[in-house]
Design a protein around this motif. Structure first.
Motif, PDB file in Angstrom:
ATOM      1  N   ASN A  52       0.836  -1.203   0.000  1.00 46.21           N
ATOM      2  CA  ASN A  52       0.000   0.000   0.000  1.00 46.21           C
ATOM      3  C   ASN A  52       0.865   1.246   0.000  1.00 46.21           C
ATOM      4  N   GLU A  53       0.410   2.264  -0.731  1.00 45.72           N
ATOM      5  CA  GLU A  53       1.119   3.536  -0.740  1.00 45.72           C
ATOM      6  C   GLU A  53       0.875   4.260   0.579  1.00 45.72           C
ATOM      7  N   VAL A  54       1.978   4.682   1.224  1.00 49.08           N
ATOM      8  CA  VAL A  54       1.907   5.397   2.494  1.00 49.08           C
ATOM      9  C   VAL A  54       3.005   6.465   2.494  1.00 49.08           C
ATOM     10  N   ASP A  55       2.620   7.739   2.531  1.00 44.04           N
ATOM     11  CA  ASP A  55       3.596   8.836   2.668  1.00 44.04           C
ATOM     12  C   ASP A  55       4.786   8.730   1.710  1.00 44.04           C
ATOM     13  N   GLU A  56       4.536   8.808   0.410  1.00 39.53           N
ATOM     14  CA  GLU A  56       5.570   8.784  -0.625  1.00 39.53           C
ATOM     15  C   GLU A  56       6.398   7.507  -0.617  1.00 39.53           C
ATOM     16  N   SER A  57       5.806   6.425  -0.147  1.00 38.08           N
ATOM     17  CA  SER A  57       6.486   5.134  -0.170  1.00 38.08           C
ATOM     18  C   SER A  57       5.453   4.023  -0.304  1.00 38.08           C
ATOM     19  N   TYR A  58       5.955   2.818  -0.521  1.00 35.38           N
ATOM     20  CA  TYR A  58       5.117   1.622  -0.534  1.00 35.38           C
ATOM     21  C   TYR A  58       5.479   0.818   0.705  1.00 35.38           C
ATOM     22  N   LEU A  59       4.488   0.516   1.508  1.00 39.85           N
ATOM     23  CA  LEU A  59       4.683  -0.356   2.659  1.00 39.85           C
ATOM     24  C   LEU A  59       4.314  -1.762   2.201  1.00 39.85           C
ATOM     25  N   GLY A  75      11.596  -5.463  -5.145  1.00 33.78           N
ATOM     26  CA  GLY A  75      11.496  -4.115  -5.684  1.00 33.78           C
ATOM     27  C   GLY A  75      10.074  -3.796  -6.088  1.00 33.78           C
ATOM     28  N   VAL A  76       9.864  -2.526  -6.363  1.00 34.99           N
ATOM     29  CA  VAL A  76       8.576  -2.075  -6.886  1.00 34.99           C
ATOM     30  C   VAL A  76       8.848  -1.419  -8.232  1.00 34.99           C
ATOM     31  N   LEU A  77       8.148  -1.918  -9.254  1.00 36.77           N
ATOM     32  CA  LEU A  77       8.192  -1.316 -10.585  1.00 36.77           C
ATOM     33  C   LEU A  77       7.046  -0.319 -10.667  1.00 36.77           C
ATOM     34  N   ASP A 103       8.514  -3.772   5.010  1.00 34.35           N
ATOM     35  CA  ASP A 103       9.564  -2.836   4.648  1.00 34.35           C
ATOM     36  C   ASP A 103       8.950  -1.695   3.858  1.00 34.35           C
ATOM     37  N   LYS A 104       9.509  -0.505   4.048  1.00 40.88           N
ATOM     38  CA  LYS A 104       9.052   0.685   3.340  1.00 40.88           C
ATOM     39  C   LYS A 104       9.961   0.883   2.130  1.00 40.88           C
ATOM     40  N   ILE A 105       9.352   0.889   0.941  1.00 41.17           N
ATOM     41  CA  ILE A 105      10.088   1.067  -0.310  1.00 41.17           C
ATOM     42  C   ILE A 105       9.670   2.415  -0.889  1.00 41.17           C
ATOM     43  N   TYR A 106      10.633   3.310  -1.017  1.00 40.76           N
ATOM     44  CA  TYR A 106      10.307   4.683  -1.404  1.00 40.76           C
ATOM     45  C   TYR A 106       9.979   4.825  -2.884  1.00 40.76           C
ATOM     46  N   LYS A 120       0.396   2.703 -12.096  1.00 43.22           N
ATOM     47  CA  LYS A 120       0.327   1.346 -11.562  1.00 43.22           C
ATOM     48  C   LYS A 120       1.672   1.015 -10.919  1.00 43.22           C
ATOM     49  N   ALA A 121       1.646   0.165  -9.888  1.00 40.77           N
ATOM     50  CA  ALA A 121       2.874  -0.313  -9.254  1.00 40.77           C
ATOM     51  C   ALA A 121       2.798  -1.828  -9.120  1.00 40.77           C
ATOM     52  N   GLU A 122       3.966  -2.471  -9.251  1.00 37.64           N
ATOM     53  CA  GLU A 122       4.030  -3.929  -9.150  1.00 37.64           C
ATOM     54  C   GLU A 122       5.211  -4.317  -8.265  1.00 37.64           C
ATOM     55  N   VAL A 123       4.933  -5.118  -7.225  1.00 36.53           N
ATOM     56  CA  VAL A 123       5.993  -5.630  -6.355  1.00 36.53           C
ATOM     57  C   VAL A 123       6.546  -6.898  -6.995  1.00 36.53           C
ATOM     58  N   VAL A 124       7.866  -6.983  -7.097  1.00 35.27           N
ATOM     59  CA  VAL A 124       8.516  -8.170  -7.653  1.00 35.27           C
ATOM     60  C   VAL A 124       9.555  -8.686  -6.661  1.00 35.27           C
ATOM     61  N   ILE A 125       9.603 -10.003  -6.507  1.00 36.33           N
ATOM     62  CA  ILE A 125      10.628 -10.641  -5.683  1.00 36.33           C
ATOM     63  C   ILE A 125      11.783 -10.958  -6.620  1.00 36.33           C
ATOM     64  N   LEU A 126      12.893 -10.293  -6.423  1.00 36.85           N
ATOM     65  CA  LEU A 126      14.033 -10.448  -7.320  1.00 36.85           C
ATOM     66  C   LEU A 126      14.924 -11.606  -6.914  1.00 36.85           C
ATOM     67  N   SER A 127      15.047 -11.850  -5.604  1.00 36.69           N
ATOM     68  CA  SER A 127      15.875 -12.931  -5.121  1.00 36.69           C
ATOM     69  C   SER A 127      15.481 -13.253  -3.701  1.00 36.69           C
ATOM     70  N   ALA A 128      15.539 -14.519  -3.346  1.00 39.75           N
ATOM     71  CA  ALA A 128      15.299 -14.959  -1.969  1.00 39.75           C
ATOM     72  C   ALA A 128      16.192 -16.170  -1.736  1.00 39.75           C
ATOM     73  N   TYR A 129      16.985 -16.111  -0.670  1.00 39.86           N
ATOM     74  CA  TYR A 129      17.999 -17.165  -0.458  1.00 39.86           C
ATOM     75  C   TYR A 129      18.338 -17.273   1.026  1.00 39.86           C
ATOM     76  N   THR A 130      19.001 -18.375   1.367  1.00 43.82           N
ATOM     77  CA  THR A 130      19.483 -18.565   2.734  1.00 43.82           C
ATOM     78  C   THR A 130      20.881 -17.973   2.826  1.00 43.82           C
ATOM     79  N   ILE A 131      21.259 -17.619   4.036  1.00 37.82           N
ATOM     80  CA  ILE A 131      22.596 -17.052   4.247  1.00 37.82           C
ATOM     81  C   ILE A 131      23.566 -18.155   4.623  1.00 37.82           C
TER      82      ILE A 131
END
Length: 131
Positions: A52-59, A75-77, A103-106, A120-131
């Motif tokens: 959701n858009e919140v104060d010039e960012s996406y939460l 990321g958000v496109l 997380d807040k993404i500006y 329009k905005a689209e959230v994309v998962i670019l990478s997810a991994y174990t450490i």
């Protein structure tokens, strides 16, 4: 500058190049894809619970649906009609199995340091991994 990313098989990936203050008539991006088994990708195990858009960012809320602790690069496109006009990213780590985190993404700024106007905005998962 070389960058490396772990991307799951048969997944989309995006490259964003900022061209502010560059006076070239065209640009060239070269991508080299190597098959690698160094890290397992868990992008399919990450759920975007809300955005959701919140104060010039996406939460954005992410849920780890895997059985391991993850680090997530997302990321958000931002689109104007069907054209991508901006991108902002996020990195969150140490997300336990079954845990939800936020997380807040500006929203990117234009050349006048105002938030870009997008349709329009689209959230994309670019990478997810174990450490």
């Amino acid at each position: 500058d070389d960058s490396t990313a772990t991307i799951g098989a048969n997944k989309k990936s995006y490259a964003f190049v900022s061209t502010y203050d560059i006076e070239y008539s065209s640009y060239k991006i070269t991508v080299k894809v190597d098959e690698s088994f160094a890290k397992k990708s868990y992008t399919d195990s990450v759920e975007v619970v809300s955005a959701n858009e919140v104060d010039e960012s996406y939460l954005v809320q992410f849920k780890n649906n895997s059985d391991v602790k993850l680090s997530i690069y997302a990321g958000v496109l931002f689109y104007q009609d069907e054209n991508i006009i901006g991108f902002s990213n996020s990195f969150v780590s140490d997300i336990l199995s079954g845990e939800t985190t936020s997380d807040k993404i500006y929203i990117p700024m234009d050349e006048n340091y105002e938030p870009i106007n997008y349709t329009k905005a689209e959230v994309v998962i670019l990478s997810a991994y174990t450490i």
